[in-house]
Design a protein around this motif. Structure first.
Motif, mmCIF file in Angstrom:
data_model
loop_
_atom_site.group_PDB
_atom_site.id
_atom_site.type_symbol
_atom_site.label_atom_id
_atom_site.label_comp_id
_atom_site.label_asym_id
_atom_site.label_seq_id
_atom_site.Cartn_x
_atom_site.Cartn_y
_atom_site.Cartn_z
ATOM 1 N N UNK A 1 4.333 -0.815 -13.011
ATOM 2 C CA UNK A 1 3.685 -1.504 -14.128
ATOM 3 C C UNK A 1 2.174 -1.453 -13.952
ATOM 4 N N UNK A 2 1.452 -2.004 -14.935
ATOM 5 C CA UNK A 2 -0.008 -2.022 -14.851
ATOM 6 C C UNK A 2 -0.508 -2.951 -13.744
ATOM 7 N N UNK A 3 0.391 -3.810 -13.215
ATOM 8 C CA UNK A 3 -0.014 -4.743 -12.151
ATOM 9 C C UNK A 3 0.418 -4.258 -10.772
ATOM 10 N N UNK A 4 0.959 -3.041 -10.681
ATOM 11 C CA UNK A 4 1.396 -2.481 -9.398
ATOM 12 C C UNK A 4 0.254 -1.755 -8.697
ATOM 13 N N UNK A 5 0.343 -1.720 -7.369
ATOM 14 C CA UNK A 5 -0.618 -0.954 -6.568
ATOM 15 C C UNK A 5 0.145 -0.151 -5.512
ATOM 16 N N UNK A 6 -0.411 0.966 -5.051
ATOM 17 C CA UNK A 6 0.188 1.699 -3.925
ATOM 18 C C UNK A 6 -0.224 1.044 -2.606
ATOM 19 N N UNK A 7 0.700 0.983 -1.651
ATOM 20 C CA UNK A 7 0.424 0.367 -0.354
ATOM 21 C C UNK A 7 0.119 1.391 0.728
ATOM 22 N N UNK A 8 0.313 2.672 0.426
ATOM 23 C CA UNK A 8 0.050 3.741 1.387
ATOM 24 C C UNK A 8 -0.593 4.908 0.653
ATOM 25 N N UNK A 9 -1.139 5.856 1.401
ATOM 26 C CA UNK A 9 -1.758 7.010 0.761
ATOM 27 C C UNK A 9 -0.699 7.936 0.167
ATOM 28 N N UNK A 10 -1.132 8.877 -0.646
ATOM 29 C CA UNK A 10 -0.196 9.719 -1.385
ATOM 30 C C UNK A 10 0.686 10.543 -0.449
ATOM 31 N N UNK A 11 0.135 11.062 0.612
ATOM 32 C CA UNK A 11 0.910 11.912 1.527
ATOM 33 C C UNK A 11 2.091 11.162 2.114
ATOM 34 N N UNK A 12 1.863 9.905 2.515
ATOM 35 C CA UNK A 12 2.954 9.100 3.075
ATOM 36 C C UNK A 12 4.009 8.816 2.007
#
Length: 387
Positions: free
Chosen positions: A208-219
């Motif tokens: 959703x628009x309120x989500x964030x990634x917790x790790x970098x893209x490679x992981x």
């Protein structure tokens, strides 16, 4: 009977005169035939000369025609390149019935006749703007060939996204989605169907628009691509918010023992995405008999996939959410909540199974984060998230 010459004489006609006229007529007919043959020969000769002249010189004298503005309804693809890859624009005129039918196509031959780089389709389910877009931009930078983006927003929302953004031209044709209604699942299926049109998309993540990634893209890419399972929260809740929402009219397609509950936010592979989009068996039951206080987005996909492909589910979500405060909605985090300690606690508390082995990396995304959290998130992203 009188002879012909006598008859002619009696009628006052001179036989010699008649004979002369007949000979004259024959001469004229012969001359006409000769003239006709001469004209025919001249015409054929002229035609032959004209064709040979055109063959060698005609291109120099042909008047150029304006190109046609009429486009055919269907142009046959000359190669697979015409339908492989992420299109520059996602807009189309298909309705949901046409879209789901088209998206349900699945090749029977599993070996691809071209070099296929499998991608993760990130599907953003939002009401309007993406306030945390700059953080996602940092997350995606440098990995263009490994992801694609799809956005489903309220139809009335007009996006103003700069061409330099990874979100530019990534909105799909949408419809109104109401919380707790079947229209929520319709929107999610719509996102999946649009993403399935790109044959390179192998995994599908709903955020959703309120989500964030917790790790970098490679992981994130390595974690998802190497998993034996899809991540759909699915558990048997015997309480009032689980089995208590079941309606007996769901039988025989869905029994009480098959009823499941799970998070709305999921990650599925291509096989499961097709199962969701092509479903006509369970959809009518959930649409007709799972209405508030039965929240269909918490039950439809977990129940259907548990019945059809239970061996392909990890039975957990990849999106961390804080429900500790109680109520119908999870906790929302703003500017004052964003610290290194906050995320350290999230990472330290996590234990799960990954490919049937114990793991401390369980969540790849988190929610819900308010727009005010953007600046501190950007400041911490390098140190905390690795991008």
């Amino acid at each position: 009977m009188l002879p012909k010459r006598l008859v002619a004489f009696e009628e006052g006609k001179d036989p010699a005169s008649i004979s002369a006229k007949m000979n004259s007529s024959r001469a004229l007919s012969l001359k006409a035939i000769q003239i006709f043959l001469l004209l025919l020969v001249l015409g054929l000769g002229f035609s032959i000369i004209s064709m040979n002249t055109f063959r060698y010189f005609g291109k120099n004298y042909v008047t150029p025609e304006a190109p046609s503005t009429v486009q055919p309804c269907f142009v046959e693809a000359s190669s697979t390149k015409s339908w492989i890859g992420t299109p520059s624009s996602l807009w189309h005129a298909m309705n949901d019935t046409e879209l789901f039918w088209r998206a349900s196509f699945s090749p029977r031959i599993k070996e691809y006749p071209f070099k296929r780089v499998p991608k993760i389709a990130f599907m953003f389910f939002t009401k309007g703007p993406l306030p945390l877009a700059p953080l996602w931009q940092k997350f995606f930078d440098g990995h263009k060939e490994l992801y694609s983006i799809y956005i489903h927003s309220t139809p009335s929302y007009i996006a103003t996204i700069p061409p330099t953004s990874v979100f530019f031209n990534r909105h799909i044709p949408s419809q109104v989605a109401e919380w707790g209604q079947m229209s929520m699942c319709d929107a999610e299926r719509r996102l999946l169907a649009n993403a399935l049109l790109d044959i390179s998309n192998e995994w599908f993540v709903l955020v959703s628009e309120s989500c964030i990634p917790l790790h970098n893209f490679s992981i994130v890419y390595r974690y998802i691509s190497r998993s034996k399972y899809s991540f759909m929260g699915s558990f048997d809740d015997h309480g009032p918010h689980g089995r208590g929402r079941y309606n007996g009219n769901m039988e025989p397609e869905v029994t009480l023992s098959q009823w499941r509950k799970g998070s709305q936010w999921f990650e599925v592979d291509r096989r499961l995405a097709v199962l969701i989009v092509e479903d006509i068996k369970y959809y009518p039951k959930f649409k007709n008999f799972c209405k508030p206080a039965c929240y269909v987005d918490e039950h439809y996909f977990p129940t259907m996939l548990t019945i059809e492909v239970p061996h392909l589910l990890a039975n957990r979500t990849l999106t961390w959410t804080d429900w500790s405060r109680g109520g119908a909605h999870p906790a929302t985090f703003g500017k004052s909540d964003i610290t290194e300690e906050f995320f350290k606690k999230i990472f330290e508390r996590e234990t799960c199974l990954y490919n049937n082995q114990p793991s401390t990396v369980c969540s790849l995304f988190a929610r819900k984060f308010a727009p005010s959290a953007l600046d501190p998130l950007l400041e911490l992203s390098s140190k905390v998230f690795g991008f």
